[in-house]
Design a protein around this motif. Structure first.
Motif, PDB file in Angstrom:
ATOM      1  N   LYS A 580       0.786  -1.220   0.000  1.00  0.00           N
ATOM      2  CA  LYS A 580       0.000   0.000   0.000  1.00  0.00           C
ATOM      3  C   LYS A 580       0.832   1.292   0.000  1.00  0.00           C
ATOM      4  CE  LYS A 580      -3.882  -2.273   0.141  1.00  0.00           C
ATOM      5  NZ  LYS A 580      -4.801  -2.265  -1.022  1.00  0.00           N
ATOM      6  N   HIS A 599      -8.255   7.755   2.454  1.00  0.00           N
ATOM      7  CA  HIS A 599      -8.396   6.302   2.292  1.00  0.00           C
ATOM      8  C   HIS A 599      -7.051   5.593   2.472  1.00  0.00           C
ATOM      9  CE1 HIS A 599      -9.863   2.464   0.838  1.00  0.00           C
ATOM     10  NE2 HIS A 599      -8.864   2.427  -0.036  1.00  0.00           N
ATOM     11  N   GLU A 603      -5.932   2.917   5.770  1.00  0.00           N
ATOM     12  CA  GLU A 603      -5.487   1.536   5.634  1.00  0.00           C
ATOM     13  C   GLU A 603      -4.462   1.185   6.714  1.00  0.00           C
ATOM     14  OE1 GLU A 603      -5.811   0.167   1.089  1.00  0.00           O
ATOM     15  OE2 GLU A 603      -4.457   1.881   1.375  1.00  0.00           O
TER      16      GLU A 603
END
Length: 623
Positions: A580, A599, A603
């Protein structure tokens, strides 16, 4: 070498005095009736003896000394020069005359004593003339000063004021809490009493200014003295801290107005010079963000430890230029490489590491202003996460020894984009530490006083404009450090790093920003709420009332340095970071707006929520 007329006059006076000393030695030895044969011998010995003496005086630097400040050190230089000169004179006279003394032995001893009296006396006389203003018209005192502290620092201040102002400043006395010093005379100045007597003597002697010359006393004592002086209605100035006076010298320019930084309440930072020197000396050191508030101070302090090369890496051309010029003047022999480059430019970083092979990296480049990053969240990701990964990965690729990441207390349970991106930066370097031979560490601390955009410069500007001083919330609390002490501890933490640590700096007691506003207004000579209004504006996007230095799961352990702690390492989300963060960076798939940024952060930090942007940012909202 050309000498000033003062030196030439002094040399001429010395030549006359050296001749007279030998002549008077003969007069004393023979009760005023010098035999004719000794007069002839005198004229043979005196010239070469004088030449010997003056050559030695040059060697001992007697003609480079400022004799108006003559003291024991200068007198010892005279004694050394005269002693060696007298020995050489006797030896040469003895050899020249064929193993006999051309003059009675007692004459040489008398000559030795008289030379010290004449030469040393001439220097002391010059100082007396200056101190008592016999050489010119004495200025009338236009300011009366009282010195708080009759120790070494106070005495140094008194000497400097006397010599610098030539009588235009009158020192009415010392005040000192040591009762044994009361009524003593120091530098011809009386110790009047203790701090509780300040109002009485301010009124009695019409004192214009009190100088606090107590660099090593407890902060609470300074606060009490400031309170007493404030109630007495007298202006206060202060001497720098004890480490600024390590060379035993005080300049008038160092005596300054009291600042908020003087009232923070912590002991001066003490660092282990051996440890720091061991890891910085003869190394190639890279400092990203090297032109910023923290980065430029890192450059200054690292330069003291004699690195082989200092690489200054910053995207702001003016900042790089200023610190480069400053360091080249202060450290002319240090190799400095100024680079106007951005940490988001991976290719530029790779080329820098390939060319210079830095062994120690301090990563201070970051977007740091909380409200500003709320309005530019995707740029916070690019600079604080992408930029950090770029520098950290280059350090791994080219086998740097240590990588020190400058973090913030806002990374703990972050409520702002800036804090969240700095927390992601911490995660990145902790992950890299698990797969690299380079030692990666982070150093986490709070606000630094005086940095660009920080609260103190903002308050000062508002006070200069007549107010109001804007405070976002009455109960807002912050940890504060001065820039130099924060950087000292960062460098010390780097010496202690083994890899993977997050170091926490002891920030002292938290301070209410409202109290800071009150103190700064008072120190500026105004009355809060009367002369200068304080206005509460409300918290800004991303701000917390109370900053934290640790997450709930981290905890802390002590280190060998009492001002540095280590957060206990939490779980490293390796797969998530690889996919990510690093994966996105490699694919060039970074957030492009606020929603995408939120967003990505969630995570890793599920509870994080960005703030809705409704109003344009103003100049007063810089944190």
């Amino acid at each position: 070498m050309f000498y000033s007329w003062r030196s030439l006059v002094l040399m001429a006076v010395d030549a006359i005095l050296l001749h007279l000393s030998l002549f008077f030695a003969l007069l004393i030895r023979f009760d005023g009736q010098i035999p004719g044969n000794y007069i002839n011998t005198y004229w043979q010995i005196a010239p070469f003896s004088t030449i010997i003496m003056m050559v030695l005086f040059f060697a001992f630097g007697l003609y480079r000394r400022a004799w108006e400040y003559a003291s024991i050190g200068e007198l010892m230089a005279v004694i050394r020069g005269v002693t060696l000169g007298s020995i050489l004179t006797v030896l040469l006279a003895y050899l020249y005359s064929g193993s006999t003394f051309p003059l009675p032995r007692s004459v040489y001893l008398l000559d030795f004593i008289l030379r010290i009296v004449f030469i040393g006396g001439s220097r002391i006389t010059w100082r007396l003339i200056r101190d008592n203003h016999l050489g010119g018209k004495k200025k009338s005192a236009d300011k009366k000063v009282m010195i708080c502290g009759a120790g070494d620092a106070g005495v140094l201040v008194a000497k400097e004021l006397k010599s610098h102002y030539n009588g235009s400043v009158e020192i009415v006395g010392f005040v000192d809490d040591d009762h044994c010093k009361k009524n003593m005379i120091i530098q011809e100045i009386s110790v009047l009493g203790g701090r509780e007597d300040i109002p009485h003597f301010v009124k009695k002697h019409q004192v214009d200014e009190v100088i606090i010359a107590m660099p090593s006393v407890d902060i609470q004592v300074k606060k009490e003295i400031l309170g007493i002086c404030k109630n007495a209605g007298v202006k206060v100035k202060i001497l720098p801290g004890v480490y600024d006076l390590i060379d035993g010298k005080v300049k008038v320019s160092q005596i300054r107005d009291v600042e908020v930084e003087d009232l923070l309440g912590r002991e001066p930072v003490q660092v282990n010079m051996d440890d720091i020197t061991a890891y910085l000396k003869d190394q190639v050191v890279l400092i990203t963000g090297g032109g910023g508030s923290i980065g430029s101070e890192l450059c200054r302090q690292v330069a003291h430890y004699q690195p082989k090369t200092l690489l200054i890496f910053d995207s702001c051309e003016n900042n790089v230029y200023e610190i480069d010029m400053e360091l080249k003047k202060s450290f002319p022999h240090l190799k400095i490489v100024p680079m106007v480059k951005n940490v988001q430019d991976r290719k530029a970083l790779i080329n820098t590491f390939m060319k210079y092979r830095p062994q120690i990296v301090f990563h201070a480049a970051a977007h740091k202003h909380v409200p500003m990053m709320e309005y530019n969240p995707e740029d916070a990701i690019k600079n604080n996460v992408l930029g950090t990964y770029n520098v950290a990965q280059a350090a791994d690729m080219f086998h740097a020894k240590k990588f020190v990441f400058i973090s913030t207390d806002k990374a703990v349970n972050p409520t702002s984009i800036m804090g969240a991106t700095k927390r992601l930066g911490e995660m990145v370097i902790q992950y890299l530490d698990t797969i690299s031979e380079t030692s990666y560490v982070a150093v986490r601390f709070g606000n630094v006083l005086g940095s660009k955009g920080s609260v103190i410069p903002l308050f000062k500007k508002q006070i200069a404009n007549g107010g109001p001083v804007t405070v976002t919330h009455q109960e807002m609390v912050r940890y504060f450090m001065t820039i130099p002490e924060a950087v000292q501890l960062v460098i010390q933490a780097g010496s202690m790093a083994k890899g993977g640590e997050i170091f926490i700096l002891d920030m002292g007691e938290p301070v209410r920003t409202m109290d800071l506003a009150y103190s700064l207004i008072e120190l500026s000579g105004f009355r809060p709420g009367k002369d200068i209004e304080i206005k509460v504006t409300g918290t800004r996007p991303g701000e917390k009332l109370y900053e934290e230095l640790l997450t709930a799961e981290e905890g802390v352990t002590a280190t060998a340095h009492k001002r540095i702690f280590v957060a206990k390492r939490g779980e490293i989300m390796s797969e998530l970071i690889e996919e990510k963060i690093i994966g996105r960076i490699m694919r060039g798939n970074l957030p492009e707006n606020e929603n995408e940024t939120q967003h990505m952060i969630q995570e890793f930090l599920p509870s994080f929520r960005s703030h809705t942007i409704e109003a344009p940012i103003t100049a007063n909202e810089v944190s």
